[in-house]
Design a protein around this motif. Structure first.
Motif, PDB file in Angstrom:
ATOM      1  N   ILE A  87       2.044 -12.586  -0.688  1.00 39.20           N
ATOM      2  CA  ILE A  87       1.070 -13.069  -1.674  1.00 39.20           C
ATOM      3  C   ILE A  87       1.207 -12.294  -2.979  1.00 39.20           C
ATOM      4  O   ILE A  87       1.179 -12.870  -4.079  1.00 39.20           O
ATOM      5  CB  ILE A  87      -0.368 -12.944  -1.138  1.00 39.20           C
ATOM      6  N   ALA A  88       1.372 -10.968  -2.878  1.00 39.74           N
ATOM      7  CA  ALA A  88       1.494 -10.126  -4.076  1.00 39.74           C
ATOM      8  C   ALA A  88       2.712 -10.523  -4.908  1.00 39.74           C
ATOM      9  O   ALA A  88       2.676 -10.484  -6.139  1.00 39.74           O
ATOM     10  CB  ALA A  88       1.585  -8.656  -3.677  1.00 39.74           C
ATOM     11  N   GLN A  89       3.773 -10.928  -4.246  1.00 37.40           N
ATOM     12  CA  GLN A  89       5.006 -11.281  -4.935  1.00 37.40           C
ATOM     13  C   GLN A  89       4.972 -12.695  -5.506  1.00 37.40           C
ATOM     14  O   GLN A  89       5.819 -13.058  -6.326  1.00 37.40           O
ATOM     15  CB  GLN A  89       6.197 -11.120  -3.981  1.00 37.40           C
ATOM     16  N   PHE A 288      -0.628  -0.899  -1.753  1.00 33.31           N
ATOM     17  CA  PHE A 288       0.394  -1.690  -1.048  1.00 33.31           C
ATOM     18  C   PHE A 288       0.893  -2.873  -1.877  1.00 33.31           C
ATOM     19  O   PHE A 288       2.111  -3.021  -2.065  1.00 33.31           O
ATOM     20  CB  PHE A 288      -0.143  -2.150   0.311  1.00 33.31           C
ATOM     21  N   PRO A 289       0.007  -3.755  -2.392  1.00 35.99           N
ATOM     22  CA  PRO A 289       0.525  -4.861  -3.222  1.00 35.99           C
ATOM     23  C   PRO A 289       1.155  -4.366  -4.516  1.00 35.99           C
ATOM     24  O   PRO A 289       2.107  -4.962  -5.024  1.00 35.99           O
ATOM     25  CB  PRO A 289      -0.718  -5.716  -3.491  1.00 35.99           C
ATOM     26  N   PHE A 290       0.655  -3.244  -5.059  1.00 35.00           N
ATOM     27  CA  PHE A 290       1.214  -2.685  -6.294  1.00 35.00           C
ATOM     28  C   PHE A 290       2.649  -2.201  -6.059  1.00 35.00           C
ATOM     29  O   PHE A 290       3.559  -2.515  -6.837  1.00 35.00           O
ATOM     30  CB  PHE A 290       0.336  -1.531  -6.779  1.00 35.00           C
ATOM     31  N   PHE A 291       2.871  -1.451  -4.961  1.00 41.30           N
ATOM     32  CA  PHE A 291       4.212  -0.964  -4.659  1.00 41.30           C
ATOM     33  C   PHE A 291       5.145  -2.093  -4.197  1.00 41.30           C
ATOM     34  O   PHE A 291       6.366  -1.943  -4.243  1.00 41.30           O
ATOM     35  CB  PHE A 291       4.165   0.139  -3.597  1.00 41.30           C
ATOM     36  N   SER A 292       4.558  -3.197  -3.728  1.00 41.68           N
ATOM     37  CA  SER A 292       5.381  -4.357  -3.376  1.00 41.68           C
ATOM     38  C   SER A 292       6.070  -4.929  -4.613  1.00 41.68           C
ATOM     39  O   SER A 292       7.124  -5.557  -4.529  1.00 41.68           O
ATOM     40  CB  SER A 292       4.521  -5.447  -2.713  1.00 41.68           C
ATOM     41  N   ARG A 293       5.460  -4.681  -5.782  1.00 46.72           N
ATOM     42  CA  ARG A 293       6.036  -5.146  -7.044  1.00 46.72           C
ATOM     43  C   ARG A 293       6.781  -4.044  -7.792  1.00 46.72           C
ATOM     44  O   ARG A 293       7.754  -4.304  -8.479  1.00 46.72           O
ATOM     45  CB  ARG A 293       4.923  -5.708  -7.942  1.00 46.72           C
TER      46      ARG A 293
END
Length: 419
Positions: A87-89, A288-293
């Motif tokens: 979802i984050a991506q 987590f979503p921040f580091f996914s990007r």
């Protein structure tokens, strides 16, 4: 020293002033409030429940939750991480978000239906469980509640405001209900029912926000896409499942060998530590979503997160007797050493989150963290038997600490290897 301090201030200032930094701060505030609803409100009820239902009923609830944790892990199937990452991506593409949301929703419903039959068979086949059947089925209601509340979607979209406010309100209502409904020892089974209703109400409200306010569509189930969604999350699922070999398994062994009193003592000490652990889970989930990007700031995050974990662990270790006396009765005083041991393990659990979840998983090294988790969980499964048998609830706490130590250390080592 002055240069270092100024350099740190400059880094902090640059984070606070850019868009990602503001999103992180906003998410931290709202996710913190969400955790308050989920953990601090129950903490308020601890003294009342301890006095009303006693150690043994506390232990029965802990036993039921330990058994349910295996089924919940299967129903969750690692989607809390893989779906959040996906979802984050793709958060700016509403059609892709709708597809991910729908596939995960139907996959979890499918897994819930599959798990219902073995749950019923196990409960009716084992005499000890059959005698607890009302409590076990009441606890099972937590699973549809978790499915209805897609926290992973809000984390991936990095939108926590509305759902957090509504969730806090619903949890407050059902916390008050605990004091109104549970009036004597025989009412203890209403505790999981009220908790389940809290999740269900939050879930219904969250679906309104997701579908009506944000326009995310619930697409018809597609067998191939559901299968692919489950398959894609298998490595992370294994990573989530295997810790139950030492964690929940220890609680089950305690119920068999030490009785529900031992479970109650272990659960009381663990609960207080887990409330603090959830604070670090908030930090982990925010990043987590921040580091996914973007993983560029991971070293700074790791440094200060581990420092904070060390300080908090030390403080909790010192004030453990005071905490037990405040939140429980004198009947629970044996929980002090349990709390101190589990608090010591907290540092290494944070280490596994920092270098495992927020580095290895977001970097796509799901198999590495899977293999680490399998290995150390098997060790925990083996050592749990003698430790719990000879040392009861102290042995259960020792098992958790040893495994978390290994999990944290190996996550750190392998994160260095893949950089």
């Amino acid at each position: 020293m002055l240069i270092k301090v100024n350099g740190f201030k400059t880094k902090i200032g640059s984070v606070l002033n850019n868009k990602d930094g503001k999103v992180l701060i906003s998410n931290f505030i709202y996710l913190s409030l969400l955790q308050v609803a989920g953990y601090i409100f129950p903490l308020i009820t601890f003294p009342y429940l301890a006095k009303t239902i006693g150690v043994e009923k506390f232990g029965e609830i802990a036993f039921a939750l330990a058994m349910l944790s295996y089924f919940q892990t299967i129903v969750d199937y690692g989607f809390n991480f893989t779906a959040t990452r996906d979802i984050a991506q793709n958060r700016n593409n509403i059609m892709v978000v709708s597809q991910i949301f729908s596939n995960v929703l139907w996959a979890r419903c499918f897994l819930l239906l599959i798990m219902l039959l073995p749950f019923v068979i196990i409960v009716f086949s084992i005499e000890k469980l059959f005698l607890m059947r009302k409590l076990l089925f009441a606890t099972f209601l937590l699973l549809p509640g978790h499915i209805l509340f897609p926290q992973w979607l809000f984390q991936g979209l990095e939108k926590m405001k509305y759902i957090t406010i509504l969730n806090v309100i619903s949890k407050l209502i059902f916390t008050i209900a605990v004091f109104l409904v549970i009036r004597e020892e025989s009412d203890y089974m209403y505790q999981p029912i009220l908790t389940s209703l809290g999740f269900i109400v939050s879930g219904v409200i969250s679906f309104y926000i997701i579908v009506v306010r944000w326009g995310v569509k619930i697409l018809s189930p597609n067998y191939k896409q559901i299968r692919d969604t489950i398959k894609k999350s298998t490595d992370v699922f294994i990573n989530q499942l295997f810790p139950n070999l030492y964690n929940s398994f220890s609680v089950l062994l305690l119920g068999i060998w030490g009785g529900q009193y031992a479970n109650g003592i272990f659960d009381a000490g663990s609960k207080l530590a887990n409330v603090v652990i959830q604070f670090f889970n908030v930090i982990s989930r925010i990043f987590f979503p921040f580091f996914s990007r973007d993983r560029g700031q991971h070293k700074i995050y790791a440094k200060y997160c581990m420092l904070l974990a060390g300080v908090v662990s030390l403080v909790l270790f010192i004030i453990a007797p005071w905490l037990i006396r405040i939140f429980f009765t004198e009947e629970f005083i044996s929980s002090v050493p349990v709390l101190r041991i589990v608090v010591f393990s907290m540092f290494f659990l944070v280490m596994s989150d920092v270098f495992g979840t927020n580095y290895l998983i977001v970097s796509g090294h799901d198999k590495i963290i899977r293999n680490i988790t399998i290995g150390v969980s098997l060790i925990g499964f083996i050592i749990a038997v003698p430790l719990v048998y000879f040392y009861s609830y102290i042995g259960a706490a020792m098992t958790v600490t040893i495994v978390r130590f290994l999990l944290g250390v190996f996550s750190y080592i392998y994160s260095l290897k893949v950089r």
